[in-house]
Design a protein around this motif. Structure first.
Motif, PDB file in Angstrom:
ATOM      1  N   ILE A   7      -8.353  -9.697  -7.793  1.00 29.97           N
ATOM      2  CA  ILE A   7      -7.530 -10.019  -6.946  1.00 29.97           C
ATOM      3  C   ILE A   7      -6.362 -10.950  -7.504  1.00 29.97           C
ATOM      4  CG2 ILE A   7      -6.696 -10.972  -4.661  1.00 29.97           C
ATOM      5  CD1 ILE A   7      -9.345 -10.123  -3.592  1.00 29.97           C
ATOM      6  N   LYS A   8      -5.060 -10.499  -7.653  1.00 32.76           N
ATOM      7  CA  LYS A   8      -4.056 -11.135  -8.196  1.00 32.76           C
ATOM      8  C   LYS A   8      -3.333 -12.097  -7.067  1.00 32.76           C
ATOM      9  CE  LYS A   8      -2.796  -7.400 -11.146  1.00 32.76           C
ATOM     10  NZ  LYS A   8      -1.510  -6.445 -11.319  1.00 32.76           N
ATOM     11  N   PRO A   9      -2.895 -13.361  -7.645  1.00 35.49           N
ATOM     12  CA  PRO A   9      -2.267 -14.022  -6.522  1.00 35.49           C
ATOM     13  C   PRO A   9      -1.009 -13.553  -6.096  1.00 35.49           C
ATOM     14  CG  PRO A   9      -2.033 -15.189  -8.934  1.00 35.49           C
ATOM     15  CD  PRO A   9      -3.031 -13.765  -8.907  1.00 35.49           C
ATOM     16  N   LEU A  10      -0.493 -13.964  -5.073  1.00 39.16           N
ATOM     17  CA  LEU A  10       0.625 -13.458  -3.921  1.00 39.16           C
ATOM     18  C   LEU A  10       1.537 -14.639  -3.981  1.00 39.16           C
ATOM     19  CD1 LEU A  10       1.680 -10.692  -2.563  1.00 39.16           C
ATOM     20  CD2 LEU A  10       0.728 -12.037  -0.547  1.00 39.16           C
ATOM     21  N   ASP A  11       2.557 -14.490  -4.540  1.00 42.99           N
ATOM     22  CA  ASP A  11       3.777 -15.421  -4.501  1.00 42.99           C
ATOM     23  C   ASP A  11       4.902 -14.952  -3.815  1.00 42.99           C
ATOM     24  OD1 ASP A  11       2.215 -17.171  -5.834  1.00 42.99           O
ATOM     25  OD2 ASP A  11       3.495 -17.576  -7.601  1.00 42.99           O
ATOM     26  N   PHE A  12       5.518 -15.689  -2.749  1.00 40.05           N
ATOM     27  CA  PHE A  12       6.721 -15.495  -2.065  1.00 40.05           C
ATOM     28  C   PHE A  12       7.922 -15.981  -2.659  1.00 40.05           C
ATOM     29  CE2 PHE A  12       2.996 -14.671   0.437  1.00 40.05           C
ATOM     30  CZ  PHE A  12       3.493 -13.585   1.392  1.00 40.05           C
ATOM     31  N   ILE A  13       8.836 -15.284  -2.926  1.00 44.04           N
ATOM     32  CA  ILE A  13      10.444 -16.077  -3.414  1.00 44.04           C
ATOM     33  C   ILE A  13      11.354 -16.149  -2.270  1.00 44.04           C
ATOM     34  CG2 ILE A  13      12.039 -15.463  -4.944  1.00 44.04           C
ATOM     35  CD1 ILE A  13       9.690 -15.926  -6.449  1.00 44.04           C
ATOM     36  N   GLY A  14      11.673 -17.161  -2.272  1.00 48.06           N
ATOM     37  CA  GLY A  14      12.857 -17.625  -1.227  1.00 48.06           C
ATOM     38  C   GLY A  14      12.336 -17.682   0.016  1.00 48.06           C
ATOM     39  N   SER A  15      12.952 -16.788   1.078  1.00 44.99           N
ATOM     40  CA  SER A  15      12.216 -17.114   2.407  1.00 44.99           C
ATOM     41  C   SER A  15      11.683 -15.848   2.870  1.00 44.99           C
ATOM     42  CB  SER A  15      13.895 -17.071   3.332  1.00 44.99           C
ATOM     43  OG  SER A  15      14.177 -15.722   3.204  1.00 44.99           O
ATOM     44  N   THR A  69      12.382  -1.018  12.442  1.00 42.26           N
ATOM     45  CA  THR A  69      11.691  -0.740  11.116  1.00 42.26           C
ATOM     46  C   THR A  69      11.858  -1.935  10.499  1.00 42.26           C
ATOM     47  OG1 THR A  69      12.617   1.622  11.131  1.00 42.26           O
ATOM     48  CG2 THR A  69      11.879   0.721   9.031  1.00 42.26           C
ATOM     49  N   TYR A  70      10.757  -2.143   9.661  1.00 46.50           N
ATOM     50  CA  TYR A  70      10.418  -3.440   9.022  1.00 46.50           C
ATOM     51  C   TYR A  70      10.190  -3.151   7.379  1.00 46.50           C
ATOM     52  CZ  TYR A  70      10.443  -5.906  13.386  1.00 46.50           C
ATOM     53  OH  TYR A  70      10.913  -6.252  14.590  1.00 46.50           O
ATOM     54  N   ARG A  71      10.595  -3.743   6.566  1.00 54.13           N
ATOM     55  CA  ARG A  71      10.228  -3.815   5.073  1.00 54.13           C
ATOM     56  C   ARG A  71      10.063  -4.897   4.443  1.00 54.13           C
ATOM     57  NH1 ARG A  71      15.336   0.241   3.047  1.00 54.13           N
ATOM     58  NH2 ARG A  71      15.017   1.878   4.876  1.00 54.13           N
ATOM     59  N   ALA A  72       8.905  -4.886   3.614  1.00 54.96           N
ATOM     60  CA  ALA A  72       8.644  -5.766   2.641  1.00 54.96           C
ATOM     61  C   ALA A  72       8.810  -5.292   1.246  1.00 54.96           C
ATOM     62  CB  ALA A  72       7.260  -6.444   2.951  1.00 54.96           C
ATOM     63  N   VAL A  73       9.467  -5.968   0.521  1.00 54.98           N
ATOM     64  CA  VAL A  73       9.678  -5.388  -0.880  1.00 54.98           C
ATOM     65  C   VAL A  73       8.925  -6.507  -1.870  1.00 54.98           C
ATOM     66  CG1 VAL A  73      11.578  -5.267  -2.791  1.00 54.98           C
ATOM     67  CG2 VAL A  73      12.056  -4.512  -0.411  1.00 54.98           C
ATOM     68  N   TYR A  74       8.429  -5.808  -2.900  1.00 50.00           N
ATOM     69  CA  TYR A  74       7.436  -6.866  -3.691  1.00 50.00           C
ATOM     70  C   TYR A  74       7.666  -6.172  -5.161  1.00 50.00           C
ATOM     71  CZ  TYR A  74       3.753  -3.513  -3.319  1.00 50.00           C
ATOM     72  OH  TYR A  74       2.734  -2.056  -3.542  1.00 50.00           O
ATOM     73  N   THR A  75       7.149  -6.971  -6.091  1.00 51.71           N
ATOM     74  CA  THR A  75       7.085  -6.479  -7.618  1.00 51.71           C
ATOM     75  C   THR A  75       5.826  -6.887  -8.241  1.00 51.71           C
ATOM     76  OG1 THR A  75       8.459  -6.304  -9.670  1.00 51.71           O
ATOM     77  CG2 THR A  75       8.061  -8.423  -8.615  1.00 51.71           C
ATOM     78  N   VAL A  76       5.323  -5.817  -8.993  1.00 49.40           N
ATOM     79  CA  VAL A  76       4.416  -5.716  -9.848  1.00 49.40           C
ATOM     80  C   VAL A  76       4.715  -5.787 -11.181  1.00 49.40           C
ATOM     81  CG1 VAL A  76       2.979  -4.365  -8.079  1.00 49.40           C
ATOM     82  CG2 VAL A  76       4.156  -3.075  -9.789  1.00 49.40           C
ATOM     83  N   ARG A  77       5.989  -6.006 -11.520  1.00 44.22           N
ATOM     84  CA  ARG A  77       6.479  -6.262 -13.106  1.00 44.22           C
ATOM     85  C   ARG A  77       5.609  -7.282 -13.909  1.00 44.22           C
ATOM     86  NH1 ARG A  77      13.108  -5.736 -12.600  1.00 44.22           N
ATOM     87  NH2 ARG A  77      13.087  -3.476 -11.787  1.00 44.22           N
ATOM     88  N   PHE A  78       5.248  -8.078 -13.275  1.00 44.82           N
ATOM     89  CA  PHE A  78       4.691  -9.462 -14.137  1.00 44.82           C
ATOM     90  C   PHE A  78       3.277  -9.577 -13.968  1.00 44.82           C
ATOM     91  CE2 PHE A  78       8.746 -10.279 -11.819  1.00 44.82           C
ATOM     92  CZ  PHE A  78       9.657 -10.494 -13.076  1.00 44.82           C
ATOM     93  N   ALA A  79       2.778  -9.573 -15.302  1.00 45.25           N
ATOM     94  CA  ALA A  79       1.317  -9.638 -15.311  1.00 45.25           C
ATOM     95  C   ALA A  79       0.555 -10.678 -14.558  1.00 45.25           C
ATOM     96  CB  ALA A  79       0.745 -10.050 -17.106  1.00 45.25           C
ATOM     97  N   GLY A  80      -0.394 -10.326 -13.899  1.00 46.06           N
ATOM     98  CA  GLY A  80      -1.173 -11.309 -13.065  1.00 46.06           C
ATOM     99  C   GLY A  80      -0.901 -11.897 -11.846  1.00 46.06           C
ATOM    100  N   VAL A  81       0.120 -11.409 -11.319  1.00 44.63           N
ATOM    101  CA  VAL A  81       0.914 -11.798 -10.020  1.00 44.63           C
ATOM    102  C   VAL A  81       1.613 -10.880  -9.406  1.00 44.63           C
ATOM    103  CG1 VAL A  81       2.968 -12.897 -11.120  1.00 44.63           C
ATOM    104  CG2 VAL A  81       1.727 -13.754  -8.764  1.00 44.63           C
ATOM    105  N   ILE A  82       1.542 -10.857  -8.096  1.00 48.49           N
ATOM    106  CA  ILE A  82       2.520  -9.975  -7.160  1.00 48.49           C
ATOM    107  C   ILE A  82       3.530 -11.078  -6.614  1.00 48.49           C
ATOM    108  CG2 ILE A  82       2.492  -8.458  -5.193  1.00 48.49           C
ATOM    109  CD1 ILE A  82       0.904  -7.397  -7.387  1.00 48.49           C
ATOM    110  N   TYR A  83       4.915 -10.608  -6.698  1.00 47.32           N
ATOM    111  CA  TYR A  83       5.847 -11.266  -6.279  1.00 47.32           C
ATOM    112  C   TYR A  83       6.498 -10.655  -4.744  1.00 47.32           C
ATOM    113  CZ  TYR A  83       6.145 -14.736  -9.956  1.00 47.32           C
ATOM    114  OH  TYR A  83       5.759 -15.869 -10.724  1.00 47.32           O
ATOM    115  N   VAL A  84       6.248 -11.478  -3.620  1.00 47.61           N
ATOM    116  CA  VAL A  84       7.004 -10.979  -2.490  1.00 47.61           C
ATOM    117  C   VAL A  84       8.570 -11.163  -2.524  1.00 47.61           C
ATOM    118  CG1 VAL A  84       7.348 -10.600  -0.147  1.00 47.61           C
ATOM    119  CG2 VAL A  84       4.953 -10.695  -1.256  1.00 47.61           C
ATOM    120  N   LEU A  85       9.364 -10.213  -2.652  1.00 46.50           N
ATOM    121  CA  LEU A  85      10.825 -10.763  -3.014  1.00 46.50           C
ATOM    122  C   LEU A  85      11.693 -10.872  -1.840  1.00 46.50           C
ATOM    123  CD1 LEU A  85      11.058  -8.182  -6.042  1.00 46.50           C
ATOM    124  CD2 LEU A  85      10.807 -10.754  -5.933  1.00 46.50           C
TER     125      LEU A  85
END
Length: 127
Positions: A7-15, A69-85
């Motif tokens: 399991i990778k950490p999940l980090d949230f960006i901004g709000s 309709t709801y959306r969540a956008v995230y990126t897997v571009r970075f090693a070791g972490v998922i960023y919710v954008l």
């Protein structure tokens, strides 16, 4: 058998964390589970690449609910972490295209995620 990874950490960006908290409970649960799958290295069934971001590195989770309709956008571009954008309710009644203001916000938050990753993960500060 589960073929997913550690399991990778999940980090949230901004709000994005607060925005997600304001979604209806059913939507939060579904998006939360999909993000958990992403943390395990899997691609959630409800996720698809977000157009205009060069491939499958930026994905969106779509959830339909009686209130919209709801959306969540995230990126897997970075090693070791998922960023919710970005987490938002799609309000446009015309088409499925993501509004330009949301695209621009996502681009700014990718830059913030790059800086966060450089500062905390590449130097060993958060992991």
């Amino acid at each position: 058998m589960n073929n997913c990874k550690k399991i990778k950490p999940l980090d949230f960006i901004g709000s994005s964390r607060e925005d997600l908290k304001n979604f209806p409970n059913e939507v939060k649960e579904d998006i939360g589970y999909a993000l958990f799958e992403a943390q395990q290295g899997c691609k959630p069934a409800c996720a698809k690449p977000l157009k205009g971001f060069g491939g499958a590195g930026v994905l969106e989770i779509l959830e339909d609910h009686r209130s919209g309709t709801y959306r969540a956008v995230y990126t897997v571009r970075f090693a070791g972490v998922i960023y919710v954008l970005h987490c938002f309710q799609k309000k446009s009644k015309h088409g499925v295209k993501t509004p330009q203001q949301d695209i621009e916000l996502i681009r700014r938050r990718i830059k913030a995620a790059e800086e966060d990753h450089r500062t905390y993960y590449e130097t060993g500060g958060k992991a």
